[in-house]
Design an enzyme around this catalytic site. Structure first.
Site, PDB file in Angstrom:
ATOM      1  N   GLU A 295       0.854  -1.189   0.000  1.00 17.50           N
ATOM      2  CA  GLU A 295       0.000   0.000   0.000  1.00 17.50           C
ATOM      3  C   GLU A 295       0.891   1.241   0.000  1.00 17.50           C
ATOM      4  O   GLU A 295       1.942   1.264   0.643  1.00 17.50           O
ATOM      5  CB  GLU A 295      -0.875  -0.025   1.258  1.00 17.50           C
ATOM      6  CG  GLU A 295      -1.759   1.191   1.449  1.00 17.50           C
ATOM      7  CD  GLU A 295      -2.421   1.213   2.819  1.00 17.50           C
ATOM      8  OE1 GLU A 295      -3.554   1.696   2.920  1.00 17.50           O
ATOM      9  OE2 GLU A 295      -1.791   0.743   3.798  1.00 17.50           O
ATOM     10  N   LYS A 354      -9.805   0.446  -2.177  1.00 21.70           N
ATOM     11  CA  LYS A 354     -10.028   0.041  -0.782  1.00 21.70           C
ATOM     12  C   LYS A 354     -11.448   0.378  -0.357  1.00 21.70           C
ATOM     13  O   LYS A 354     -11.921   1.506  -0.548  1.00 21.70           O
ATOM     14  CB  LYS A 354      -9.010   0.756   0.109  1.00 21.70           C
ATOM     15  CG  LYS A 354      -8.991   0.301   1.559  1.00 21.70           C
ATOM     16  CD  LYS A 354      -7.872   1.021   2.301  1.00 21.70           C
ATOM     17  CE  LYS A 354      -7.757   0.574   3.754  1.00 21.70           C
ATOM     18  NZ  LYS A 354      -6.666   1.292   4.454  1.00 21.70           N
ATOM     19  N   CYS A 406      -4.439  -3.407   4.000  1.00 21.22           N
ATOM     20  CA  CYS A 406      -4.056  -2.950   5.338  1.00 21.22           C
ATOM     21  C   CYS A 406      -5.181  -3.079   6.367  1.00 21.22           C
ATOM     22  O   CYS A 406      -5.461  -4.173   6.853  1.00 21.22           O
ATOM     23  CB  CYS A 406      -3.555  -1.508   5.247  1.00 21.22           C
ATOM     24  SG  CYS A 406      -2.594  -0.976   6.699  1.00 21.22           S
TER      25      CYS A 406
END
Length: 537
Positions: A295, A354, A406
């Site tokens: 990321e 995301k 994440c």
């Protein structure tokens, strides 16, 4: 007359001596449970990574049960809150590394409220037959609520995430993190109940067989279930194998300042990829089928910036394999935390945005209200990230790679959806550089290990600054990097397509446990009301 005077004064003298002793005893009665609640919370924290003593969760919950049983629900609210503080204050201290102690303390203060309510609920159901079952379900119901509200929830600190090295880990494949957490908490409460019954039996010379059997089953069933569930854990390749490369380029320095050096971060990851390509060409390392960057490995939008596009394209051509690049992309005036599938010939061919963005990190809730209170607070997040709407599964050299970026690794639904959409392995690209060398990295790595077992998939964890890792479907780490070093990991991993019971059942085990908790609380309240009515109180 002297003797008479002495006789009259003696009770007053004894009473004056007894008063301080009575006050001291009363103070001790209040302080001992409060101290025990706090210390048992600390003990639960110690059971979490990076330490490998997950079994300490059992005595932590056993002591917590001792603290709560026999209390009023109001007292248990306070004791539960102290347990929550003891657990969450040290567990989440990393949240203050980025922006100071204020947000860390505020987060803990809010999250501990859930544990306070759970404490009150456990006290209510502790009067029921087979109470460890009801109490463990109440704990999981609290976790379910905490994972959903406020602001989309905060599942960090689920009991399951502290069990990556524990005997109970295979339960994740049966019913996901709720089943794993339930087994641990149930066993802890059962441990207390056995000790309590033994002490009671020695004192009264009476053994309550029903209660003893229930307590014993509270320990035997979770352990036996975990051992039986080991058959669900397999590293066998079902769809062949893939040679994967995980790139950790490192960052110029830790802390918020590194974002001002976005080009340096991109260059570091390109340089490490090109270094790996040279080793492949020299025959020192196997040619990877595909490459995974973390990321924020390119915070410069490669769709809008030709220089960034050229750097990524050069690295992909050097390694001769598709690369998943973590980028920050602006599209139609909206900002996205995006994974970009970069083909060495065609360039960008697919994207994943995301979906679970982090409050106060990637978007600012109640922006206008916070700005009205203090304008400086809104500078924490100058522009909110928008949410993606579709699960991310990249087809990379024929392999289906699911993406959970994440923070998403903490959310059951976000990881599961990649597997139900066909992922044969999972990647968790992350950026932990802002949290320096805190325990955050190890806590997140443990989550990925639990996810590997939960869905029986290889999980890779590419991180900008470490710890990056390759995790087998049985939860074992086979390769990992250090922190704040440039490095790469290359490994042949199994691709799998079968689904565990946890993957198939999805949210159902959690819903079932919540219903058990609600049923137990309803029974406990009804019993209490009926008892008061019968006694005329």
């Amino acid at each position: 007359m002297t003797a008479t005077a002495t006789t009259v004064d003696e009770p007053d003298q004894l009473e004056s001596q007894a008063a301080p002793a009575s006050r001291a005893a009363g103070l001790a009665r209040r302080l001992v449970p409060a101290a025990a609640a706090t210390l048992s919370g600390v003990l639960l924290y110690v059971s979490f990574p990076p330490r490998t003593v997950s079994w300490l969760a059992l005595p932590a919950f056993a002591v917590f049960a001792w603290v709560l049983r026999g209390r009023t629900w109001k007292a248990s609210l306070g004791l539960g809150y102290l347990f929550g503080l003891g657990f969450l204050l040290p567990l989440l201290v990393w949240t203050g590394v980025e922006v100071g102690s204020g947000p860390w303390l505020a987060l803990v203060a809010v999250e501990a409220v859930y544990i306070a309510l759970v404490g009150a609920g456990i006290t209510l159901v502790s009067r029921l037959p087979g109470w460890p079952l009801w109490a463990a379900a109440v704990w999981i119901a609290g976790e379910a609520a905490r994972a959903r509200a406020p602001f989309g929830g905060f599942p960090w600190g689920k009991i399951a995430f502290g069990q990556a090295d524990g005997v109970f880990l295979p339960l994740a494949a049966v019913g996901g993190t709720p089943a794993l957490g339930f087994g641990v908490v149930l066993c802890g409460f059962g441990l207390y109940e056995i000790v309590r019954l033994v002490v009671e039996g020695r004192r009264t010379r009476v053994v309550r067989r029903g209660a003893a059997v229930a307590a014993l089953l509270s320990i035997v069933v979770p352990v036996a279930g975990a051992l039986a569930a080991r058959t669900l854990v397999s590293d066998k390749a079902e769809d062949g194998t893939a040679t994967v490369a995980v790139i950790q380029g490192n960052v110029p320095r830790a802390g918020l300042e590194f974002n001002a050096q976005r080009r340096a971060v991109l260059d570091y990851h390109a340089r490490e990829t090109e270094r790996l390509a040279a080793e492949v060409k020299a025959g020192k390392v196997a040619q990877p089928d595909f490459v995974l960057w973390p990321e924020n490995s390119s915070d410069i939008d490669p769709f809008a910036n030709a220089d960034a596009r050229m750097v990524i394209d050069t690295a992909a051509k050097a390694i001769g394999a598709p690369v998943s690049v973590g980028g920050v992309v602006e599209r139609d005036g909206k900002l996205y935390n995006e994974q970009i599938l970069w083909d060495p010939v065609e360039g960008a061919v697919d994207t994943y945005d995301k979906r679970q963005v982090q409050p106060f990190g990637e978007y600012l809730p109640m922006r206008s209200l916070l700005g009205a209170i203090n304008k400086n607070w809104t500078t924490m997040v100058r522009q909110d990230f928008s949410r993606g709407t579709k699960a991310g599964v990249f087809t990379m050299d024929g392999a289906k790679v699911g993406l959970a970026t994440c923070y998403e690794a903490a959310f059951d639904w976000a990881v599961r959806s990649t597997v139900t959409d066909g992922a044969q392995m999972i990647s968790v690209p992350s950026n932990n550089a802002t949290f320096d060398r805190s325990e955050m990295t190890y806590q997140q790595l443990a989550m990925s290990r639990v996810r590997a077992v939960e869905h029986s998939r290889t999980v890779t964890v590419p991180v900008t600054s470490g710890v990056s890792a390759v995790i087998m479907p049985d939860g074992k780490i086979t390769h990992k990097t250090g922190m704040f070093v440039a490095d790469s990991l290359v490994q042949k991993v199994p691709l799998r397509s079968s689904q565990t019971p946890a993957t198939k059942l999805g949210i159902l085990p959690e819903m079932a446990l919540v219903l058990v908790a609600v049923g137990g609380l309803g029974w406990a309240v009804a019993t209490t009301v009926r008892g008061r009515r019968d006694t005329g109180r």
